[in-house]
Scaffold this motif. Sequence first.
Motif, PDB file in Angstrom:
ATOM      1  N   ASN A   1       0.843  -1.186   0.000  1.00  0.00           N
ATOM      2  CA  ASN A   1       0.000   0.000   0.000  1.00  0.00           C
ATOM      3  C   ASN A   1       0.882   1.241   0.000  1.00  0.00           C
ATOM      4  O   ASN A   1       1.892   1.278   0.712  1.00  0.00           O
TER       5      ASN A   1
ATOM      6  N   LEU B   1       6.080   5.987  -2.659  1.00  0.00           N
ATOM      7  CA  LEU B   1       6.358   5.134  -3.816  1.00  0.00           C
ATOM      8  C   LEU B   1       7.846   4.797  -4.013  1.00  0.00           C
ATOM      9  O   LEU B   1       8.166   3.652  -4.319  1.00  0.00           O
TER      10      LEU B   1
ATOM     11  N   THR C   1       9.181   0.925  -4.104  1.00  0.00           N
ATOM     12  CA  THR C   1       9.923   0.398  -5.249  1.00  0.00           C
ATOM     13  C   THR C   1      11.205  -0.295  -4.793  1.00  0.00           C
ATOM     14  O   THR C   1      11.510  -1.406  -5.246  1.00  0.00           O
TER      15      THR C   1
ATOM     16  N   TRP D   1       0.158  -6.852  -5.832  1.00  0.00           N
ATOM     17  CA  TRP D   1      -1.044  -6.027  -5.791  1.00  0.00           C
ATOM     18  C   TRP D   1      -0.697  -4.785  -4.985  1.00  0.00           C
ATOM     19  O   TRP D   1      -0.353  -4.888  -3.808  1.00  0.00           O
ATOM     20  N   ILE D   2      -0.769  -3.614  -5.624  1.00  0.00           N
ATOM     21  CA  ILE D   2      -0.411  -2.368  -4.948  1.00  0.00           C
ATOM     22  C   ILE D   2      -1.661  -1.511  -4.803  1.00  0.00           C
ATOM     23  O   ILE D   2      -2.247  -1.077  -5.798  1.00  0.00           O
TER      24      ILE D   2
ATOM     25  N   ILE E   1      -3.221   1.890  -4.059  1.00  0.00           N
ATOM     26  CA  ILE E   1      -2.661   3.232  -4.225  1.00  0.00           C
ATOM     27  C   ILE E   1      -3.666   4.319  -3.873  1.00  0.00           C
ATOM     28  O   ILE E   1      -4.872   4.130  -3.943  1.00  0.00           O
TER      29      ILE E   1
ATOM     30  N   ARG F   1       3.711   5.125 -11.785  1.00  0.00           N
ATOM     31  CA  ARG F   1       3.344   3.715 -11.916  1.00  0.00           C
ATOM     32  C   ARG F   1       4.219   3.046 -12.971  1.00  0.00           C
ATOM     33  O   ARG F   1       4.704   1.931 -12.778  1.00  0.00           O
TER      34      ARG F   1
ATOM     35  N   GLU G   1       6.776  -0.218 -12.704  1.00  0.00           N
ATOM     36  CA  GLU G   1       6.670  -1.351 -13.626  1.00  0.00           C
ATOM     37  C   GLU G   1       7.967  -1.571 -14.399  1.00  0.00           C
ATOM     38  O   GLU G   1       8.358  -2.711 -14.641  1.00  0.00           O
TER      39      GLU G   1
ATOM     40  N   ILE H   1       2.514  -6.775 -11.995  1.00  0.00           N
ATOM     41  CA  ILE H   1       2.118  -5.670 -11.126  1.00  0.00           C
ATOM     42  C   ILE H   1       0.656  -5.334 -11.390  1.00  0.00           C
ATOM     43  O   ILE H   1       0.259  -5.137 -12.539  1.00  0.00           O
ATOM     44  N   HIS H   2      -0.141  -5.256 -10.319  1.00  0.00           N
ATOM     45  CA  HIS H   2      -1.556  -4.901 -10.412  1.00  0.00           C
ATOM     46  C   HIS H   2      -1.806  -3.687  -9.523  1.00  0.00           C
ATOM     47  O   HIS H   2      -1.394  -3.681  -8.367  1.00  0.00           O
ATOM     48  N   TRP H   3      -2.453  -2.666 -10.057  1.00  0.00           N
ATOM     49  CA  TRP H   3      -2.745  -1.442  -9.318  1.00  0.00           C
ATOM     50  C   TRP H   3      -4.212  -1.422  -8.911  1.00  0.00           C
ATOM     51  O   TRP H   3      -5.082  -1.665  -9.728  1.00  0.00           O
TER      52      TRP H   3
ATOM     53  N   ASP I   1      -6.772   1.293  -7.169  1.00  0.00           N
ATOM     54  CA  ASP I   1      -6.972   2.657  -6.671  1.00  0.00           C
ATOM     55  C   ASP I   1      -7.953   2.620  -5.508  1.00  0.00           C
ATOM     56  O   ASP I   1      -9.060   2.107  -5.639  1.00  0.00           O
TER      57      ASP I   1
END
Length: 72
Positions: free
Chosen positions: A10, A16, A20, A39-40, A42, A50, A54, A63-65, A67
């Motif tokens: 999260n 960020l 990373t 799974w991030i 955000i 983003r 990636e 990578i899955h975002w 919101d």
Amino acid sequence: MTETIHIVMNCDERYLPYLTVALVSLLKHTRVASNIQVWILIDSVSAANRAEVEANCSALAAIHWIDQLPNT
């Protein structure tokens, strides 16, 4: 047999860079051949930032975002 590992993190725009670094370290030190799904969650992270995450991680994991802000 390839194992699937799900990782949930999260962050917002300010955190960020730290996310990373943590993610790259974790992915580079994973010893088992795995299908890694990240799974991030955000809150207000720009598309450019983003893309930077990636670029650093997508060779090692999917990578899955997600919101967290509700649609208004």
